[in-house]
Design an enzyme around this catalytic site. Structure first.
Site, mmCIF file in Angstrom:
data_model
loop_
_atom_site.group_PDB
_atom_site.id
_atom_site.type_symbol
_atom_site.label_atom_id
_atom_site.label_comp_id
_atom_site.label_asym_id
_atom_site.label_seq_id
_atom_site.Cartn_x
_atom_site.Cartn_y
_atom_site.Cartn_z
ATOM 1 N N GLY A 46 -6.187 -7.221 -12.366
ATOM 2 C CA GLY A 46 -4.791 -7.022 -12.717
ATOM 3 C C GLY A 46 -3.977 -6.814 -11.456
ATOM 4 O O GLY A 46 -4.521 -6.423 -10.415
ATOM 5 N N GLN A 51 3.114 -3.857 -6.498
ATOM 6 C CA GLN A 51 1.993 -3.884 -5.542
ATOM 7 C C GLN A 51 2.157 -4.964 -4.482
ATOM 8 O O GLN A 51 1.446 -4.960 -3.480
ATOM 9 C CB GLN A 51 0.664 -4.107 -6.267
ATOM 10 C CG GLN A 51 0.286 -2.938 -7.162
ATOM 11 C CD GLN A 51 -1.083 -3.159 -7.768
ATOM 12 O OE1 GLN A 51 -1.202 -3.839 -8.780
ATOM 13 N NE2 GLN A 51 -2.117 -2.622 -7.138
ATOM 14 N N CYS A 91 -8.018 0.415 -7.758
ATOM 15 C CA CYS A 91 -6.667 -0.115 -7.612
ATOM 16 C C CYS A 91 -6.552 -0.806 -6.262
ATOM 17 O O CYS A 91 -6.970 -0.247 -5.248
ATOM 18 C CB CYS A 91 -5.663 1.029 -7.702
ATOM 19 S SG CYS A 91 -3.958 0.471 -7.582
ATOM 20 N N LEU A 92 -6.004 -2.020 -6.242
ATOM 21 C CA LEU A 92 -5.868 -2.752 -4.980
ATOM 22 C C LEU A 92 -4.973 -2.011 -3.989
ATOM 23 O O LEU A 92 -5.084 -2.235 -2.785
ATOM 24 C CB LEU A 92 -5.290 -4.150 -5.238
ATOM 25 C CG LEU A 92 -6.178 -5.091 -6.054
ATOM 26 C CD1 LEU A 92 -5.453 -6.413 -6.301
ATOM 27 C CD2 LEU A 92 -7.507 -5.344 -5.349
ATOM 28 N N HIS A 137 1.883 1.151 -13.135
ATOM 29 C CA HIS A 137 2.466 0.721 -11.849
ATOM 30 C C HIS A 137 3.963 0.441 -11.998
ATOM 31 O O HIS A 137 4.744 0.734 -11.092
ATOM 32 C CB HIS A 137 1.792 -0.563 -11.349
ATOM 33 C CG HIS A 137 0.534 -0.338 -10.566
ATOM 34 N ND1 HIS A 137 0.502 0.402 -9.405
ATOM 35 C CD2 HIS A 137 -0.727 -0.777 -10.761
ATOM 36 C CE1 HIS A 137 -0.742 0.410 -8.926
ATOM 37 N NE2 HIS A 137 -1.518 -0.291 -9.739
HETATM 38 NI NI NI Z 1 -3.545 -0.582 -9.538
#
Ligand code: NI
Length: 162
Positions: A46, A51, A91-92, A137
């Site tokens: 995702g 982000q 999470c990236l 987010h």
């Molecule tokens: Ni994330």
């Protein structure tokens, strides 16, 4: 398509509420494709627009982890939540850490697709977890905000050591 640069915690764009999207034009179509490519290159399931530094209510999700099976989800609203379970999340934007986060097992989701067409679906389990993480987010909430205080301190200490 082009890979976009990931924003890492504590970048302020990750901690503010994103704006609804109204423009589904050709520049936005390219941005959707760039988000999809970025998610696959980064090995994510995702990705939310903040982000990559864009404060708009857009997320990409691919619960099957198969290229071509991703969803572009715009202006999502979660209207019902049922059940509760813990599960591991990463999470990236917080590379190297993961935590157990409680999420609803089933949700009802209203959203627009990449053409702006409205949808109303019920989703569950891993897909529902991805959506809840990515909708967070869009509201400036990270997984470290979904764990208790001691765990948060521990995750942030680990993150800073990396
Ligand atoms: Ni994330």
């Amino acid at each position: 398509m082009a890979k976009l640069k990931i924003k890492y915690y504590p970048d302020p764009v990750l901690q503010k509420k994103s704006e609804p999207l109204t423009d589904f034009g050709s520049a936005m179509q390219k941005f959707f494709d760039d988000m999809i490519e970025t998610m696959y290159v980064e090995d994510g399931v995702g990705l939310a627009a903040p982000q990559v530094g864009v404060s708009k209510r857009i997320l990409i999700a691919c619960p099957t982890v198969k290229e071509g099976e991703e969803y572009v989800i715009v202006n999502p609203e979660i209207s019902e939540e049922r059940g509760r379970e813990m599960g591991s999340e990463g999470c990236l934007s917080l590379p190297g850490i993961s935590g157990q986060v409680p999420r609803a097992k089933k949700i009802r989701l209203q959203f627009q697709d990449r053409e702006g067409k409205p949808h109303n679906v019920e989703i569950k389990d891993f897909f529902a977890r991805i959506i809840q993480h990515e909708v967070d987010h869009l509201n400036g909430i990270l997984l470290i905000d979904r764990v208790d205080f001691d765990k948060r301190q521990q995750l942030l200490a680990d993150y800073r050591r990396l």
